[in-house]
Scaffold this motif. Structure first.
Motif, PDB file in Angstrom:
ATOM      1  N   VAL A 191      -6.462  43.631  10.268  1.00 39.20           N
ATOM      2  CA  VAL A 191      -5.050  43.397  10.168  1.00 39.20           C
ATOM      3  C   VAL A 191      -4.408  42.564  11.284  1.00 39.20           C
ATOM      4  CG1 VAL A 191      -3.040  45.098  10.322  1.00 39.20           C
ATOM      5  CG2 VAL A 191      -5.122  45.874   9.618  1.00 39.20           C
ATOM      6  N   ALA A 192      -3.622  41.616  10.729  1.00 42.05           N
ATOM      7  CA  ALA A 192      -2.933  40.673  11.588  1.00 42.05           C
ATOM      8  C   ALA A 192      -1.612  40.753  11.774  1.00 42.05           C
ATOM      9  CB  ALA A 192      -3.598  39.157  11.208  1.00 42.05           C
ATOM     10  N   GLY A 193      -0.885  40.407  12.795  1.00 43.41           N
ATOM     11  CA  GLY A 193       0.223  40.613  13.143  1.00 43.41           C
ATOM     12  C   GLY A 193       0.716  41.211  14.144  1.00 43.41           C
ATOM     13  N   SER A 194       2.223  41.182  14.578  1.00 44.48           N
ATOM     14  CA  SER A 194       2.467  42.341  15.608  1.00 44.48           C
ATOM     15  C   SER A 194       3.130  43.563  14.911  1.00 44.48           C
ATOM     16  CB  SER A 194       3.565  41.492  16.344  1.00 44.48           C
ATOM     17  OG  SER A 194       3.082  40.178  16.767  1.00 44.48           O
ATOM     18  N   TYR A 195       2.646  44.585  15.262  1.00 45.26           N
ATOM     19  CA  TYR A 195       3.017  45.923  14.638  1.00 45.26           C
ATOM     20  C   TYR A 195       3.203  46.830  15.920  1.00 45.26           C
ATOM     21  CZ  TYR A 195       1.670  43.716  10.372  1.00 45.26           C
ATOM     22  OH  TYR A 195       1.656  43.003   9.291  1.00 45.26           O
TER      23      TYR A 195
END
Length: 358
Positions: free
Chosen positions: A16-20
């Motif tokens: 899972v890539a990205g800012s969460y």
């Protein structure tokens, strides 16, 4: 060498890539790993979890040199294979730590257990008090464990402060899955690697994920299924065999009749196969029925059916082939369900072994 260890290997990744939100994708990764291995039904699988920040804090609070972080952790990571006495010796004699430093590290890395209980113990005893990295890891793991409890997947999760892997790139949570008693090493591993993507692009992208070792999983499944008495290497129900020469056409006639009736049948691709070769082929494949065709059978318009799964044989009228084969296949399935099926081993004169199939 461990089973499932290869010079080349395939792995299946989940990332899972990205800012969460804090620990949301991290918890999902632990859940997905647990779900995958539950579905594969490999056996009892444990997912060990730790946090890179806890390891940083351990080195800091032990007073060990920061520049020796990786070499110290490489010793700590051996605790799943070696006892603490040997790891301590290595830390002092080979890594240059003082006995006091090693003893302090030992107090930390011996801690492992249920995630909820472990985080409460760490907080209650103030184990990481005074360490900014340790306090940050506690906050992360409080959120993580709460999510894991909501996902109802803490039963197979072990909080283990000795887990140290991928320290060149992991920045937060780290985890690995092991099969209890499997002797194949870790079958999956992963963690949070917030700085790795930026090394190969002009943009930093936070990411977390894990990889499953496909060959190791296959090695486990192969060993497991090789012991399953209900698993056969094929779906053949009848092997059509001949005694004598120039009977390939007769074998084909019987095969065609069986195929048209929906019976899984086959015959060897030889003009005049040796009887022993035919018998051994059927025994190796745990094929329950053999139909023997010889000159006498052709002359008398009969067939001989050998019931390999029990050692009996019967003679039938040629016209009653399909009816009798279906009766015998049904009897085979009934005895298989009761655990009564036994096949002689090839070339061993009647020695029996239990084996079955559909």
């Amino acid at each position: 060498m461990n089973k499932g260890r290869y010079r080349e290997f395939y792995q299946c990744d989940y990332d899972v890539a990205g800012s969460y939100g804090l620990m949301i994708p991290d918890a999902e990764c632990v859940y997905m790993m647990n779900e995958i291995f539950s579905q594969l039904d490999l056996g009892k699988t444990i997912i060990k979890i730790n946090n890179r920040k806890f390891l940083d804090a351990i080195i800091e609070l032990a007073g060990a040199p920061r520049q020796k972080f990786k070499t110290i952790c490489s010793s700590i990571d051996k605790l799943d294979k070696e006892d603490w006495k040997e790891v301590k010796r290595e830390l002092i004699e080979e890594k240059g730590l003082t006995e006091q430093m090693a003893n302090k590290i030992g107090e930390f890395v011996e801690l492992k257990g249920n995630p909820t209980e472990m985080i409460e113990l760490i907080k209650t005893k103030g184990i990481f008090k005074g360490s900014e990295q340790g306090e940050a890891a506690i906050k992360e793991f409080e959120v993580l464990i709460k999510y894991l409890e909501d996902l109802k997947c803490t039963e197979n999760v072990l909080f283990d402060l000795s887990l140290a892997r991928g320290l060149d790139y992991y920045t937060g949570i780290i985890y690995e899955a092991i099969l209890v008693g499997g002797n194949v090493g870790s079958i999956a591993g992963g963690g949070r690697y917030d700085g790795l993507v930026g090394m190969f692009s002009n943009k930093d992208i936070p990411a977390v994920g894990f990889s499953i070792g496909i060959e190791r999983v296959f090695a486990i499944l192969e060993e497991k299924y090789s012991k399953d008495p209900n698993l056969r290497p094929n779906d053949t129900q009848v092997l059509v065999c001949s005694l004598g020469k120039n009977l390939q056409g007769e074998r084909f006639k019987v095969c065609k009749e069986l195929w048209e009736a929906g019976v899984n049948a086959e015959t060897l691709y030889n003009d005049n196969p040796d009887p022993k070769k035919q018998l051994n082929y059927a025994l190796k494949g745990y094929i329950p029925l053999i139909i023997w065709i010889g000159e006498d059978e052709i002359k008398n318009n009969k067939l001989k059916i050998k019931l390999l799964y029990k050692g009996d044989e019967i003679f039938i009228e040629r016209s009653g082939l399909i009816k009798e084969v279906n009766v015998q296949i049904e009897k085979y399935r009934e005895e298989l369900a009761k655990g009564l099926v036994e096949f002689a081993k090839p070339d061993e004169g009647g020695a029996k072994e239990k084996k079955g199939g559909k």
